[in-house]
Motif scaffolding. Structure first.
Motif, short mmCIF file in Angstrom:
data_model
loop_
_atom_site.label_atom_id
_atom_site.label_comp_id
_atom_site.label_asym_id
_atom_site.label_seq_id
_atom_site.Cartn_x
_atom_site.Cartn_y
_atom_site.Cartn_z
N ALA A 131 33.33 51.90 15.90
CA ALA A 131 32.59 53.05 16.42
C ALA A 131 31.13 52.90 16.04
O ALA A 131 30.80 52.30 15.02
N SER A 132 30.27 53.49 16.87
CA SER A 132 28.84 53.49 16.59
C SER A 132 28.27 54.85 16.97
O SER A 132 28.84 55.59 17.78
N TYR A 189 33.22 54.31 21.00
CA TYR A 189 34.44 54.00 20.26
C TYR A 189 35.19 52.84 20.91
O TYR A 189 35.19 52.70 22.14
N GLY A 239 27.06 52.37 12.34
CA GLY A 239 28.43 52.28 12.83
C GLY A 239 29.33 51.49 11.92
O GLY A 239 28.95 51.15 10.78
N TRP A 240 30.51 51.21 12.43
CA TRP A 240 31.55 50.53 11.66
C TRP A 240 32.20 49.43 12.50
O TRP A 240 32.54 49.65 13.66
N THR A 276 27.73 58.55 20.80
CA THR A 276 28.79 57.79 20.14
C THR A 276 29.48 56.82 21.09
O THR A 276 29.46 57.00 22.31
N CYS A 278 30.34 48.80 7.31
CA CYS A 278 29.32 49.67 7.86
C CYS A 278 28.10 48.83 8.22
O CYS A 278 27.82 47.81 7.58
N ILE A 325 33.31 59.47 14.51
CA ILE A 325 32.13 59.04 13.77
C ILE A 325 31.09 60.15 13.81
O ILE A 325 30.94 60.85 14.82
#
Length: 121
Positions: free
Chosen positions: A49-50, A59, A35-36, A57, A95, A69
């Motif tokens: 998000a992951s 968000y 994720g990010w 997902t 990331c 994502i």
């Protein structure tokens, strides 16, 4: 161990789009969640998000409907498609990956080096 290499940041005008990529490499059995996060000056780090290995997902409310994502499990790569960007999306995007060295043997979370996203108004 897992190494992450990010790419795709840059400068874009409000309303524009960017696509971030993050590729995992190294010696590991599998990669679970990827994720990010993002870190803006004087703000707390925020999960953007992951995505799980099966594709589920999650968000942040602030990006729902604008960011997507996705991941390529064969290449151990995660992507973040960012559309309708706003100046408040400006941040360093980091990331992460949660890997295993064997089934059920978890590695510490690995972080990428970060990539700057700047959205001008």
């Amino acid at each position: 161990q897992v190494q992450l290499v990010e790419s795709g940041g840059g400068l874009v005008q409000a309303g524009g789009s960017l696509r971030l990529s993050c590729a995992a490499s190294g010696r590991f059995f599998s990669i679970n969640a990827m994720g990010w996060y993002r870190q803006a000056p004087e703000k707390q780090r925020e999960l953007v998000a992951s995505i799980g290995s099966g594709g589920s997902t999650n968000y942040a409310d602030s990006v729902k409907g604008r960011f997507t994502i996705s991941r390529d499990n064969a290449k151990n790569t995660v992507f973040l498609q960012m559309n309708s960007l706003k100046p408040e999306d400006t941040a360093v995007y980091l990331c992460y990956a949660d890997g295993n060295t064997a089934p059920y043997v978890h590695l510490p979370r690995t972080w990428g080096q970060g990539t700057q996203v700047t959205v001008s108004s």
